[in-house]
Design an enzyme around this catalytic site. Structure first.
Site, PDB file in Angstrom:
ATOM      1  N   GLU A   1      52.964  93.274  35.146  1.00 31.85           N
ATOM      2  CA  GLU A   1      52.117  92.920  36.292  1.00 31.85           C
ATOM      3  C   GLU A   1      52.879  92.435  37.519  1.00 31.85           C
ATOM      4  OE1 GLU A   1      49.153  90.149  34.990  1.00 31.85           O
ATOM      5  OE2 GLU A   1      48.192  91.592  33.667  1.00 31.85           O
TER       6      GLU A   1
ATOM      7  N   GLU B   1      46.781  95.017  27.790  1.00 31.12           N
ATOM      8  CA  GLU B   1      46.139  93.703  27.686  1.00 31.12           C
ATOM      9  C   GLU B   1      44.651  93.853  27.923  1.00 31.12           C
ATOM     10  OE1 GLU B   1      47.694  90.433  30.029  1.00 31.12           O
ATOM     11  OE2 GLU B   1      49.761  91.035  29.599  1.00 31.12           O
TER      12      GLU B   1
HETATM   13  C1  BGC Z   1      48.947  88.083  32.017  1.00 29.64           C
HETATM   14  C2  BGC Z   1      48.957  87.158  30.825  1.00 29.64           C
HETATM   15  C3  BGC Z   1      47.844  86.139  30.972  1.00 29.64           C
HETATM   16  C4  BGC Z   1      46.521  86.881  31.009  1.00 29.64           C
HETATM   17  C5  BGC Z   1      45.297  85.986  31.098  1.00 29.64           C
HETATM   18  C6  BGC Z   1      47.571  88.551  32.409  1.00 29.64           C
HETATM   19  O1  BGC Z   1      47.498  88.725  33.779  1.00 29.64           O
HETATM   20  O2  BGC Z   1      49.822  89.161  31.806  1.00 29.64           O
HETATM   21  O3  BGC Z   1      50.214  86.546  30.739  1.00 29.64           O
HETATM   22  O4  BGC Z   1      47.857  85.178  29.961  1.00 29.64           O
HETATM   23  O5  BGC Z   1      46.510  87.703  32.150  1.00 29.64           O
HETATM   24  O6  BGC Z   1      45.256  85.302  32.297  1.00 29.64           O
END
Ligand code: BGC
Length: 453
Positions: A161, A357
């Site tokens: 990111e 994610e």
């Molecule tokens: C990040 C994580 C973070 C998650 C929740 C993502 O943008 O890569 O490190 O914990 O969001 O906020």
């Protein structure tokens, strides 16, 4: 990566490892930032976090019981090169050796992210991402990792990111390194992209392991001041396009199209790109990639800028949807929309996609019996898995889905106040307790495998 769909979980080094002073690890910008007053909501730090550095065996066993086929973790650059340059620290490399071997021994594909925001402090002191030299340092670091781990890592992710590192770390200052470079942000853009390109090139020298990047994507929804889409004006729609250029295309067009997106002159400092971009940079950045990581949480409501923002848009809360404990709207269809937009924009240039994610924070208070019935998380994940299936049915080549996160962990500026895990962590005792969502995900993976024979 193995054939078939990868079901996985994700974490990152500073959020779970702890052991910040062990085995020769250097300091990162997050060590510095978290120890400064008033930076973290609950005053906590990642000094201990989930103590994963010592408990990784137990955590890999939790993954094995869950049945995941892949684990996405990040490597702490200051463990490998404590000052961000020079020879590898053998004790730091040895930790990831052990972790990778443990995963492979359990039949889990290691997916290694090289950079999840924990820049060595010494590099920050020399300018961090504002300095072109940081990109070369990153390529050297990638070379060290390639030599050590390319025989066993199944997918490399160069950066996590970069747009969030830019906006939260270098504009709003809510993340390390806590800067406000509103007038001159483009060095941080270009040097992260160059770092990606040079690192991918260095990793290629160590064998055929596929390489990708994990970007944060969010459909930009024009909304009126009341947060509703039907009250958006033409000015709100224009602002949403500008926001999409920053959030979704700025760190993807150079990689998949070999050029910066149109419309950057809406941002202060964009003229600097003329001198930042040197011969050969875009060729390195745009070299073919094997995978695109998509991190998705929610769509973003965008409106025309008000007077008090240095940015050419306002961020507005999207109304009309349930919210997570973070206040983020729950919109599974936004993931389908985003995946389809990527395919439409990049066509044949879009490599196979992994949702690297997807997840949500809820209060997750244990019942008197100790169990944690996180029905809202189950609903959230179920909806997002469904969105992936719809996108795949619509022709997007999606090859994996990784839940953020395996464990409750150090949620950056929010400290330990936001829990994203399938597994609850009691941070006083380090006791891990799988939540109901863990059992749900285990059953989903098992059913999917049985269905695919
Ligand atoms: C990040 C994580 C973070 C998650 C929740 C993502 O943008 O890569 O490190 O914990 O969001 O906020």
């Amino acid at each position: 990566m193995r054939d078939g769909f990868s079901w996985g979980v994700s974490t990152s080094a500073y959020q779970v490892e702890g052991a910040v002073r062990e085995d020769g690890r250097g300091l990162s910008i997050w060590d510095t930032f978290a120890h400064e007053p008033d930076r973290i909501a609950d005053g906590s730090t990642g000094d201990v976090a989930c103590d994963h550095y010592h408990r990784y065996g137990q955590d890999v066993a939790l993954m094995a019981d869950l049945g995941v086929s892949a684990y996405r973790f990040s490597i702490a650059w200051p463990r490998i090169q404590p000052t961000g340059a020079g020879a590898a620290n053998p004790a730091g490399v040895a930790f990831y050796d052990r972790l990778v071997d443990e995963l492979l021994g359990r039949g889990i594909d290691p997916v290694a992210t090289l950079f999840h925001w924990d820049l060595p402090q010494d590099l920050q002191d020399a300018g961090g991402w504002t300095a072109r030299d940081t990109a070369y340092r990153f390529a050297d670091y990638a070379d060290v990792l390639g030599a050590a781990l390319a025989d066993r890592v199944r997918l490399w992710i160069t950066l996590n990111e970069p747009v969030v590192h830019l906006i939260f770390g270098h504009l709003w200052g809510m993340h390390a390194p806590g800067l406000h470079l509103f007038e001159d942000p483009f060095p941080v853009v270009h040097h992260q992209l160059l770092a990606h390109g040079l690192a991918a090139g260095a990793l290629r020298g160590h064998g055929p392991t596929p390489i990708g990047i994990a970007n944060n994507y969010s459909p930009a929804w024009p909304v009126g001041p009341d947060g509703r889409r039907d009250s958006a004006t033409a000015a709100d729609r224009a602002a949403a396009q500008v926001y999409a250029t920053l959030q979704n295309w700025l760190f993807t067009d150079p990689i998949l199209r070999g050029e910066y997106p149109a419309g950057l002159d809406a941002f202060p400092g964009a003229a600097a790109l003329e001198t930042l971009v040197r011969d050969g940079d875009l060729a390195a950045i745009g070299a073919p990639l094997d995978a695109l990581g998509v991190n998705y949480y929610n769509p973003t409501g965008v409106g025309a800028p008000s007077h008090d923002t240095p940015l050419p848009f306002d961020i507005r809360l999207v109304e009309g949807y349930p919210r997570t404990y973070f206040g983020w709207p729950v919109v599974p269809d936004g993931l389908r929309e985003m995946l389809v937009s990527l395919r439409e924009r990049y066509g044949a240039a879009l490599p196979p996609v992994y949702v690297t994610e997807s997840g949500c924070a809820y209060a997750d208070v244990p019942a008197a019996t100790g169990s944690i019935v996180d029905s809202e998380r189950i609903g959230y994940l179920d909806g997002h898995v469904g969105a992936v299936r719809q996108a795949a049915a619509g022709g997007v080549d999606v090859r994996g889905y990784f839940v953020w996160s395996l464990l409750d962990n150090f949620e950056w500026g929010e400290g330990f106040t936001k829990r994203f895990g399938l597994v609850h962590v009691d941070f006083a005792t380090q006791v891990r307790t799988p939540k109901a969502s863990y059992a749900w995900y285990r059953d989903l993976i098992a059913a999917d495998r049985a269905g695919r024979g």
